[in-house]
Design a protein around this motif. Structure first.
Motif, mmCIF file in Angstrom:
data_model
loop_
_atom_site.group_PDB
_atom_site.id
_atom_site.type_symbol
_atom_site.label_atom_id
_atom_site.label_comp_id
_atom_site.label_asym_id
_atom_site.label_seq_id
_atom_site.Cartn_x
_atom_site.Cartn_y
_atom_site.Cartn_z
ATOM 1 N N ASP A 73 0.926 -1.122 -0.016
ATOM 2 C CA ASP A 73 0.448 -0.298 -0.093
ATOM 3 C C ASP A 73 1.166 1.136 0.079
ATOM 4 O OD1 ASP A 73 -2.671 1.395 0.374
ATOM 5 O OD2 ASP A 73 -1.875 1.746 2.321
ATOM 6 N N ILE A 74 1.877 1.371 1.114
ATOM 7 C CA ILE A 74 2.699 2.042 0.777
ATOM 8 C C ILE A 74 3.527 2.539 -0.561
ATOM 9 C CG2 ILE A 74 4.977 3.147 1.756
ATOM 10 C CD1 ILE A 74 4.122 1.639 3.888
ATOM 11 N N ILE A 75 4.222 1.587 -1.098
ATOM 12 C CA ILE A 75 4.800 1.333 -2.631
ATOM 13 C C ILE A 75 3.451 1.835 -3.702
ATOM 14 C CG2 ILE A 75 6.075 0.676 -4.294
ATOM 15 C CD1 ILE A 75 6.853 -1.362 -2.503
ATOM 16 N N GLY A 76 1.909 1.330 -3.540
ATOM 17 C CA GLY A 76 1.316 2.336 -4.237
ATOM 18 C C GLY A 76 1.022 3.645 -3.822
ATOM 19 N N ALA A 77 0.873 4.093 -2.800
ATOM 20 C CA ALA A 77 0.808 5.252 -2.511
ATOM 21 C C ALA A 77 1.891 6.476 -3.054
ATOM 22 C CB ALA A 77 0.103 5.740 -1.244
ATOM 23 N N VAL A 78 2.865 6.291 -2.605
ATOM 24 C CA VAL A 78 4.471 6.799 -3.558
ATOM 25 C C VAL A 78 3.987 7.132 -5.033
ATOM 26 C CG1 VAL A 78 6.885 6.341 -3.655
ATOM 27 C CG2 VAL A 78 5.701 5.815 -1.199
ATOM 28 N N SER A 79 3.654 5.212 -5.509
ATOM 29 C CA SER A 79 3.574 5.955 -7.082
ATOM 30 C C SER A 79 2.728 6.609 -7.422
ATOM 31 C CB SER A 79 2.999 4.516 -7.585
ATOM 32 O OG SER A 79 4.350 3.327 -7.239
ATOM 33 N N ILE A 80 1.628 6.703 -6.975
ATOM 34 C CA ILE A 80 0.649 7.364 -6.494
ATOM 35 C C ILE A 80 0.829 8.983 -7.177
ATOM 36 C CG2 ILE A 80 -1.854 8.757 -6.322
ATOM 37 C CD1 ILE A 80 -2.598 6.073 -6.058
ATOM 38 N N LYS A 81 1.484 9.154 -5.943
ATOM 39 C CA LYS A 81 2.356 10.823 -5.712
ATOM 40 C C LYS A 81 3.206 10.789 -7.316
ATOM 41 C CE LYS A 81 1.955 10.327 -0.772
ATOM 42 N NZ LYS A 81 2.995 10.336 0.383
ATOM 43 N N LEU A 82 4.070 10.218 -7.283
ATOM 44 C CA LEU A 82 5.241 10.269 -8.657
ATOM 45 C C LEU A 82 5.068 10.616 -9.842
ATOM 46 C CD1 LEU A 82 8.052 8.068 -6.731
ATOM 47 C CD2 LEU A 82 7.699 10.726 -6.388
ATOM 48 N N GLU A 212 5.004 5.577 9.008
ATOM 49 C CA GLU A 212 4.469 4.827 9.030
ATOM 50 C C GLU A 212 4.190 4.651 10.853
ATOM 51 O OE1 GLU A 212 1.231 3.336 8.267
ATOM 52 O OE2 GLU A 212 0.884 4.818 6.349
ATOM 53 N N LYS A 213 6.323 4.160 10.676
ATOM 54 C CA LYS A 213 6.467 3.693 11.894
ATOM 55 C C LYS A 213 5.920 4.872 13.371
ATOM 56 C CE LYS A 213 10.166 0.881 10.011
ATOM 57 N NZ LYS A 213 11.719 0.025 9.452
ATOM 58 N N LEU A 214 6.321 5.682 13.203
ATOM 59 C CA LEU A 214 5.907 6.884 13.784
ATOM 60 C C LEU A 214 4.639 6.834 14.294
ATOM 61 C CD1 LEU A 214 6.867 8.968 15.756
ATOM 62 C CD2 LEU A 214 6.921 10.695 13.328
ATOM 63 N N MET A 215 3.690 6.530 12.700
ATOM 64 C CA MET A 215 2.525 6.638 13.754
ATOM 65 C C MET A 215 1.976 5.920 15.062
ATOM 66 S SD MET A 215 1.146 9.870 12.831
ATOM 67 C CE MET A 215 2.513 10.251 13.085
ATOM 68 N N ARG A 216 2.641 4.197 14.724
ATOM 69 C CA ARG A 216 2.258 3.428 15.110
ATOM 70 C C ARG A 216 2.729 3.209 16.413
ATOM 71 N NH1 ARG A 216 4.070 -1.106 10.779
ATOM 72 N NH2 ARG A 216 3.035 -0.788 9.041
#
Length: 222
Positions: A73-82, A212-216
């Motif tokens: 999901d993180i990679i997918g979201a990064v791909s959208i941004k870029l 993400e780790k910081l939020m957790r």
């Protein structure tokens, strides 16, 4: 930093410098557009890389729904941004090209229009992701929307073959419709922009993973 990563960065830097040299010095002016032909190399390469990034969003969406691993999901979201970044470059460089070739920066040509709709579709997905606080819902529906939106990529790419268009077709089943110098420059441009995009994906993934780790950690302490 590993040796492999250093080598990749060094190669990317060399090819990027070669890309600049070939775009502005090696590649000759066009018989009709003159020096404006150089816009072409800042337009085609980002467009194809943007398509590839949105394809990455599609694959990551499928993998997340299958595996349930947040890294997809993180990679997918990064791909959208870029992908949105490179689509923005595509639209702006396309407007410069259109103004030079057709004397108007925007003509509601099928390729222009479908690419704009593509940008809006993925921008809406990004806006949705930013508005949802529930992490699981954001990942699930974000993945689904990333899959559902991908046909817009195909429509944008095929638009110049589906409808009558002002947009030139430089690559078809008969080959490349350009001079050898321009073809070589486009090839180097594709490699350079692709490598730059991969570097950006990796950096953005590391930043977003750390967030993400910081939020957790914050949620576990609250």
């Amino acid at each position: 930093m590993s040796n492999t990563r250093l080598i990749f960065l060094a190669v990317a830097a060399v090819i990027s410098l070669l890309y600049v040299y070939m775009t502005w010095i090696f590649s000759p002016p066009d018989a009709i557009l003159g020096e404006n032909v150089r816009i072409f190399f800042q337009h085609i390469a980002p467009a194809l890389v943007a398509y590839g990034l949105f394809g990455g969003t599609l694959l990551c969406g499928v993998m997340y729904l299958w595996k349930g691993d947040l890294k997809y999901d993180i990679i997918g979201a990064v791909s959208i941004k870029l992908g949105l970044l490179f689509t923005t470059i595509t639209l702006l460089s396309g407007m410069l090209w259109a103004n030079a070739a057709w004397h108007s920066p925007w003509n509601w040509d099928p390729r222009e229009t479908t690419t704009l709709i593509l940008w809006i579709a993925y921008a809406c997905i990004l806006a949705y992701r930013a508005s949802v606080t529930d992490r699981e819902a954001r990942a699930q529906f974000g993945s689904i929307f990333g899959i559902v939106a991908f046909p817009m990529v195909l429509l944008s790419y095929l638009s110049i073959r589906i409808w009558n268009t002002l947009h030139p077709i430089v690559i078809d089943e008969s080959g490349f419709h350009m001079g050898i110098e321009h073809m070589m420059t486009l090839f180097v441009a594709m490699i350079a922009v692709t490598m730059i995009a991969l570097i950006m994906v990796e950096l953005a993934y590391k930043v977003d993973s750390a967030y993400e780790k910081l939020m957790r950690i914050r949620m576990s302490r609250s």
